[in-house]
Design a protein around this motif. Structure first.
Motif, mmCIF file in Angstrom:
data_model
loop_
_atom_site.group_PDB
_atom_site.id
_atom_site.type_symbol
_atom_site.label_atom_id
_atom_site.label_comp_id
_atom_site.label_asym_id
_atom_site.label_seq_id
_atom_site.Cartn_x
_atom_site.Cartn_y
_atom_site.Cartn_z
ATOM 1 N N LYS A 1 71.480 42.361 34.287
ATOM 2 C CA LYS A 1 70.545 41.421 33.919
ATOM 3 C C LYS A 1 69.982 41.528 32.433
ATOM 4 O O LYS A 1 69.862 40.842 31.651
ATOM 5 C CB LYS A 1 69.450 40.910 34.835
ATOM 6 N N LYS B 1 72.599 41.159 30.041
ATOM 7 C CA LYS B 1 72.991 39.833 29.759
ATOM 8 C C LYS B 1 71.583 39.027 29.303
ATOM 9 O O LYS B 1 71.892 37.849 28.284
ATOM 10 C CB LYS B 1 72.990 38.972 31.378
ATOM 11 N N ASN C 1 67.789 39.101 41.268
ATOM 12 C CA ASN C 1 67.523 40.125 40.429
ATOM 13 C C ASN C 1 67.649 39.408 39.231
ATOM 14 O O ASN C 1 66.623 39.814 38.164
ATOM 15 C CB ASN C 1 68.698 41.098 40.332
ATOM 16 N N GLY D 1 79.182 39.335 40.725
ATOM 17 C CA GLY D 1 78.662 38.094 41.417
ATOM 18 C C GLY D 1 79.303 36.973 40.743
ATOM 19 O O GLY D 1 80.564 36.442 41.183
ATOM 20 N N THR D 2 78.697 36.354 39.631
ATOM 21 C CA THR D 2 79.221 35.540 38.887
ATOM 22 C C THR D 2 80.322 35.807 38.147
ATOM 23 O O THR D 2 80.998 35.058 37.537
ATOM 24 C CB THR D 2 78.298 34.857 37.783
ATOM 25 N N THR E 1 79.506 39.670 33.878
ATOM 26 C CA THR E 1 79.641 41.261 33.339
ATOM 27 C C THR E 1 80.927 41.730 33.078
ATOM 28 O O THR E 1 81.214 42.242 32.170
ATOM 29 C CB THR E 1 78.544 41.941 34.274
#
Ligand SMILES: *Cc1c(COP(=O)(O)O)cnc(C)c1O
Length: 287
Positions: free
Chosen positions: A34, A37, A61, A161-162, A165
């Motif tokens: 995160k 990102k 998170n 997850g998405t 990354t």
């Protein structure tokens, strides 16, 4: 603070030698993927922006990292959730508790579709093009390390997850990036990749079993415990436990393994506080 150049360590897990990129150690508050990102939003000038709006789950998170970003930048932070479980409201812990401490305003309603010019919208989980700014830096750090050590046949692994990354790492790395789906199934992950970029997708390793995100699984608890015992590194429950299960199956399936594996530790440890409570409650008697 630079929030870059995390160390790389060698671990031994269930007799596999694996390198770990310790992005969990980037900083005490702003760490993991995160931080990578959202690095774009930390480093650029936004003269008109005073307010950030985002949405997602009450334990995420991304939510916590945005609260840190907004605190660092002096921005107001409004976060929208569908629902906050009553046990979280009654005794806040982990990401939720710390994000509130950082000044997050939480709203249990739909996020507003219309925003004024002083407000910036950040998509759930940080799935956005701007993420590539920080992820290119992460890729550069990996390339430099691989060159210094002459690791030409490196493979990079990280759970998704998405998928943001993994996708942007693959974009900037000359090595194959392997991943697995943790939120939704392999099809969902492929679609997430496609929404951001049409080509050069990471390789999705199949899971042997279907898992539902956020649910408790005994093998996740055990993998987490084994990792901690064998490596002394705390990994996240939601992504890393499944990540190591899939990676280990993959390594065991290779006939001869002469490539080096680099696992990306994507942070998320603060989220473990509430997971450990749930796991202890469920498995205390058995484990
Ligand atoms: C958010 C997160 C992920 C997933 O990252 P994506 O870019 O959405 O795939 C993986 N691991 C941890 C610890 C995370 O916090």
């Amino acid at each position: 603070m630079t929030y870059t150049n995390s160390p790389i360590e060698k671990i031994n897990f269930n007799n596999h030698e694996i390198f770990v990129k310790r992005d969990d150690l980037l900083d005490v508050d702003f760490s993991g993927n995160k931080a990578r990102k959202f690095y774009y939003f930390l480093k650029h000038d936004f003269p008109n922006i005073t307010n950030i709006v985002s949405h997602g789950s009450a334990q995420s998170n991304a939510m916590y990292s945005l609260s840190v970003l907004c605190k660092l930048r002096g921005w107001k932070f409004d976060y929208y959730v569908d629902h906050i479980a009553s046990y979280i409201k009654e005794s806040p812990s982990g990401n939720y508790k710390e994000a509130l401490k950082n000044g997050m305003n939480i709203h249990e309603e739909e996020f507003p579709k219309q925003l004024d010019e002083n407000t910036m919208f950040i998509n759930e989980g940080g799935a956005l093009k701007e993420a590539q700014y920080g992820l290119e830096l992460l890729a550069q750090e990996i390339i430099t390390w691989a060159e210094q050590n002459c690791y030409e046949n490196l493979k990079v692994f990280l759970p998704s997850g998405t998928g943001t990354t993994a996708l942007f790492l693959q974009k900037f790395l000359p090595f194959p990036v392997l991943t697995c789906a943790c939120v939704g199934d392999e099809k969902y992950l492929e679609k997430q990749f496609n929404d951001l970029e049409k080509t050069n997708h990471p390789i999705i390793l199949q899971r042997k079993k279907k898992y539902h995100f956020g649910k408790l699984y005994k093998e996740f608890y055990e993998t987490h415990k084994d990792l901690l015992e064998q490596t002394n590194i705390e990994f996240d429950f939601l992504y890393d436990s499944l990540g190591f299960i899939v990676l280990e199956d993959y390594l065991n399936s290779l006939e001869d393994n002469n490539s080096k594996i680099l696992y990306i530790h994507q942070g998320g440890i603060l989220g473990n506080v509430s997971m450990i409570e749930r796991y202890k409650h469920k498995y205390e008697k058995e484990v």
